[in-house]
Design a protein around this motif. Structure first.
Motif, PDB file in Angstrom:
ATOM      1  N   LEU A  28      40.727  43.531  15.427  1.00  0.00           N
ATOM      2  CA  LEU A  28      40.487  44.928  15.076  1.00  0.00           C
ATOM      3  C   LEU A  28      40.389  45.811  16.307  1.00  0.00           C
ATOM      4  CD1 LEU A  28      37.603  44.428  12.452  1.00  0.00           C
ATOM      5  CD2 LEU A  28      40.076  44.252  12.088  1.00  0.00           C
ATOM      6  N   ASP A  29      41.124  46.924  16.292  1.00  0.00           N
ATOM      7  CA  ASP A  29      40.943  47.948  17.320  1.00  0.00           C
ATOM      8  C   ASP A  29      39.657  48.702  16.989  1.00  0.00           C
ATOM      9  OD1 ASP A  29      41.326  49.644  19.426  1.00  0.00           O
ATOM     10  OD2 ASP A  29      42.838  50.887  18.434  1.00  0.00           O
ATOM     11  N   PHE A  72      37.481  42.052  18.551  1.00  0.00           N
ATOM     12  CA  PHE A  72      37.648  43.476  18.772  1.00  0.00           C
ATOM     13  C   PHE A  72      38.549  43.738  19.973  1.00  0.00           C
ATOM     14  CE2 PHE A  72      33.511  43.936  16.483  1.00  0.00           C
ATOM     15  CZ  PHE A  72      33.959  44.814  15.504  1.00  0.00           C
ATOM     16  N   LEU A  73      39.401  44.773  19.843  1.00  0.00           N
ATOM     17  CA  LEU A  73      40.178  45.293  20.961  1.00  0.00           C
ATOM     18  C   LEU A  73      39.667  46.689  21.252  1.00  0.00           C
ATOM     19  CD1 LEU A  73      43.798  44.410  19.712  1.00  0.00           C
ATOM     20  CD2 LEU A  73      42.276  42.989  21.101  1.00  0.00           C
ATOM     21  N   SER A  74      39.425  47.011  22.516  1.00  0.00           N
ATOM     22  CA  SER A  74      38.883  48.332  22.810  1.00  0.00           C
ATOM     23  C   SER A  74      39.192  48.778  24.227  1.00  0.00           C
ATOM     24  CB  SER A  74      37.358  48.333  22.613  1.00  0.00           C
ATOM     25  OG  SER A  74      36.811  49.591  22.951  1.00  0.00           O
ATOM     26  N   ALA A  75      39.338  50.103  24.387  1.00  0.00           N
ATOM     27  CA  ALA A  75      39.485  50.687  25.713  1.00  0.00           C
ATOM     28  C   ALA A  75      38.110  50.905  26.339  1.00  0.00           C
ATOM     29  CB  ALA A  75      40.239  52.009  25.618  1.00  0.00           C
ATOM     30  N   GLY A  80      28.663  41.771  14.095  1.00  0.00           N
ATOM     31  CA  GLY A  80      29.370  40.659  13.455  1.00  0.00           C
ATOM     32  C   GLY A  80      30.641  40.207  14.117  1.00  0.00           C
ATOM     33  N   GLY A  81      31.026  40.826  15.252  1.00  0.00           N
ATOM     34  CA  GLY A  81      32.224  40.381  15.955  1.00  0.00           C
ATOM     35  C   GLY A  81      31.994  39.069  16.679  1.00  0.00           C
ATOM     36  N   ASP A  82      33.064  38.310  16.869  1.00  0.00           N
ATOM     37  CA  ASP A  82      32.969  37.027  17.571  1.00  0.00           C
ATOM     38  C   ASP A  82      33.503  37.096  18.995  1.00  0.00           C
ATOM     39  OD1 ASP A  82      32.090  34.995  15.401  1.00  0.00           O
ATOM     40  OD2 ASP A  82      33.640  36.171  14.426  1.00  0.00           O
ATOM     41  N   ASP A  83      34.282  38.121  19.300  1.00  0.00           N
ATOM     42  CA  ASP A  83      34.823  38.279  20.650  1.00  0.00           C
ATOM     43  C   ASP A  83      35.184  39.750  20.849  1.00  0.00           C
ATOM     44  OD1 ASP A  83      35.662  37.712  23.195  1.00  0.00           O
ATOM     45  OD2 ASP A  83      37.147  36.213  22.619  1.00  0.00           O
ATOM     46  N   TYR A  84      35.254  40.188  22.107  1.00  0.00           N
ATOM     47  CA  TYR A  84      35.499  41.590  22.437  1.00  0.00           C
ATOM     48  C   TYR A  84      36.429  41.624  23.648  1.00  0.00           C
ATOM     49  CZ  TYR A  84      34.244  46.563  23.117  1.00  0.00           C
ATOM     50  OH  TYR A  84      34.258  47.944  23.234  1.00  0.00           O
ATOM     51  N   ILE A  85      37.626  42.153  23.468  1.00  0.00           N
ATOM     52  CA  ILE A  85      38.635  42.148  24.523  1.00  0.00           C
ATOM     53  C   ILE A  85      38.895  43.581  24.966  1.00  0.00           C
ATOM     54  CG2 ILE A  85      40.950  41.385  25.155  1.00  0.00           C
ATOM     55  CD1 ILE A  85      40.845  39.523  22.699  1.00  0.00           C
ATOM     56  N   THR A  86      38.770  43.833  26.254  1.00  0.00           N
ATOM     57  CA  THR A  86      38.897  45.183  26.782  1.00  0.00           C
ATOM     58  C   THR A  86      40.332  45.485  27.207  1.00  0.00           C
ATOM     59  OG1 THR A  86      36.612  45.068  27.583  1.00  0.00           O
ATOM     60  CG2 THR A  86      37.999  46.809  28.484  1.00  0.00           C
ATOM     61  N   LYS A  87      40.844  46.633  26.778  1.00  0.00           N
ATOM     62  CA  LYS A  87      42.172  47.095  27.206  1.00  0.00           C
ATOM     63  C   LYS A  87      42.104  47.602  28.642  1.00  0.00           C
ATOM     64  CE  LYS A  87      43.469  48.600  22.520  1.00  0.00           C
ATOM     65  NZ  LYS A  87      43.896  49.743  21.687  1.00  0.00           N
ATOM     66  N   PRO A  88      43.154  47.464  29.439  1.00  0.00           N
ATOM     67  CA  PRO A  88      44.411  46.770  29.112  1.00  0.00           C
ATOM     68  C   PRO A  88      44.241  45.256  29.189  1.00  0.00           C
ATOM     69  CG  PRO A  88      44.484  47.530  31.371  1.00  0.00           C
ATOM     70  CD  PRO A  88      43.186  48.044  30.794  1.00  0.00           C
ATOM     71  N   VAL A 122      45.096  37.520  24.310  1.00  0.00           N
ATOM     72  CA  VAL A 122      44.669  37.643  22.917  1.00  0.00           C
ATOM     73  C   VAL A 122      45.027  36.365  22.155  1.00  0.00           C
ATOM     74  CG1 VAL A 122      44.900  38.949  20.777  1.00  0.00           C
ATOM     75  CG2 VAL A 122      44.936  40.149  22.968  1.00  0.00           C
ATOM     76  N   ALA A 123      46.257  35.869  22.358  1.00  0.00           N
ATOM     77  CA  ALA A 123      46.695  34.647  21.676  1.00  0.00           C
ATOM     78  C   ALA A 123      45.805  33.462  22.065  1.00  0.00           C
ATOM     79  CB  ALA A 123      48.152  34.348  22.014  1.00  0.00           C
ATOM     80  N   PHE A 124      45.416  33.387  23.335  1.00  0.00           N
ATOM     81  CA  PHE A 124      44.543  32.309  23.807  1.00  0.00           C
ATOM     82  C   PHE A 124      43.187  32.377  23.110  1.00  0.00           C
ATOM     83  CE2 PHE A 124      41.054  31.073  26.617  1.00  0.00           C
ATOM     84  CZ  PHE A 124      41.368  29.745  26.866  1.00  0.00           C
ATOM     85  N   ARG A 125      42.651  33.589  23.022  1.00  0.00           N
ATOM     86  CA  ARG A 125      41.332  33.741  22.385  1.00  0.00           C
ATOM     87  C   ARG A 125      41.397  33.456  20.886  1.00  0.00           C
ATOM     88  NH1 ARG A 125      37.388  37.096  25.470  1.00  0.00           N
ATOM     89  NH2 ARG A 125      38.240  37.422  27.549  1.00  0.00           N
TER      90      ARG A 125
END
Length: 228
Positions: A54-55, A80-83, A97-105, A111-114
């Motif tokens: 989810l963005d 989550f994807l976020s800037a 409730g998120g399990d992971d949070y990935i920061t842009k860029p 993402v595929a690895f996570r």
């Protein structure tokens, strides 16, 4: 586990395409995309994904809202994807409730690895193990149902993973590094806050008084211990 179904919700269509291609290269082919909160929820309810990406910022709301709506129906891993790179934003994502949070860029490969790491954890949880009973806690043989004093708990995948670690090691101190490695299936890299947030959420569900834990106790400077 059947072929995992993955949902991507992001208003950037090009980014959705890049992530989808990266996932397909890793063997994931059951993928759906949506670009608004409303459409994301509609696809979620019909597609029933095993994992959602989810963005945070969507045209008609926030990914946090969508996460909460999903959590009311499912305990699937949510990334989550976020800037937004501030620590408070990451903690908020994990707290709701998120399990992971990935920061842009970021790299679509990351993402595929996570995604693979999250699904690997779910697969590990589904592997048969002996039924576990420790103190007031009971976990069934496939580690999908947990009871405390005979009452079933509604736990997320990560919360079940953490509690399983404690039940396998009662009255032993487990470091944050050990918990992260076993539950997240990744190297630690100083992910203190990730563990802390999930421990807090777990305590809210298993402790009579989460502010004064009876079972999952903090051992200052060392980690946590399930006291039974």
């Amino acid at each position: 586990m059947e072929q995992p179904r993955i949902l991507i919700v992001d208003d950037e269509q090009d980014l959705c395409t890049l992530i989808q291609r990266a996932l397909e290269k890793e063997g994931f082919h059951e993928i759906r995309t949506a670009h608004t909160l409303k459409d994301g929820l509609a696809v979620f309810e019909t597609f029933r994904p095993h994992l959602a990406i989810l963005d945070v910022m969507l045209p008609d709301g926030e990914g946090y809202q969508l996460c909460q709506q999903m959590r009311a129906q499912s305990n699937i891993p949510i990334l989550f994807l976020s800037a937004k790179s501030e620590e408070v934003d990451k903690l908020l994502g994990l707290a709701i409730g998120g399990d992971d949070y990935i920061t842009k860029p970021f790299s679509p490969k990351e993402v595929a690895f996570r995604v693979k790491a999250q699904l690997r954890r779910v697969s590990m949880m589904e592997a048969p193990v002996e039924e576990t009973t420790v103190g007031p806690f009971q976990m069934n043989e496939d580690e999908t149902e947990v009871y405390v004093n005979g009452e079933r708990l509604e736990l997320t995948a990560k919360e079940v993973g953490l509690l399983a670690c404690f039940l396998r090691n009662p009255n032993r101190i487990l470091s944050k590094e050990t918990l992260f490695t076993q539950v997240w299936g990744e190297s630690f890299f100083g992910s203190d806050n990730t563990v802390m947030v999930h421990i807090r959420r777990l305590r809210e569900k298993v402790e009579p008084n989460p502010s004064e834990p009876t079972y999952i106790k903090t051992v200052k400077g060392l980690g946590y211990r399930l006291t039974v």
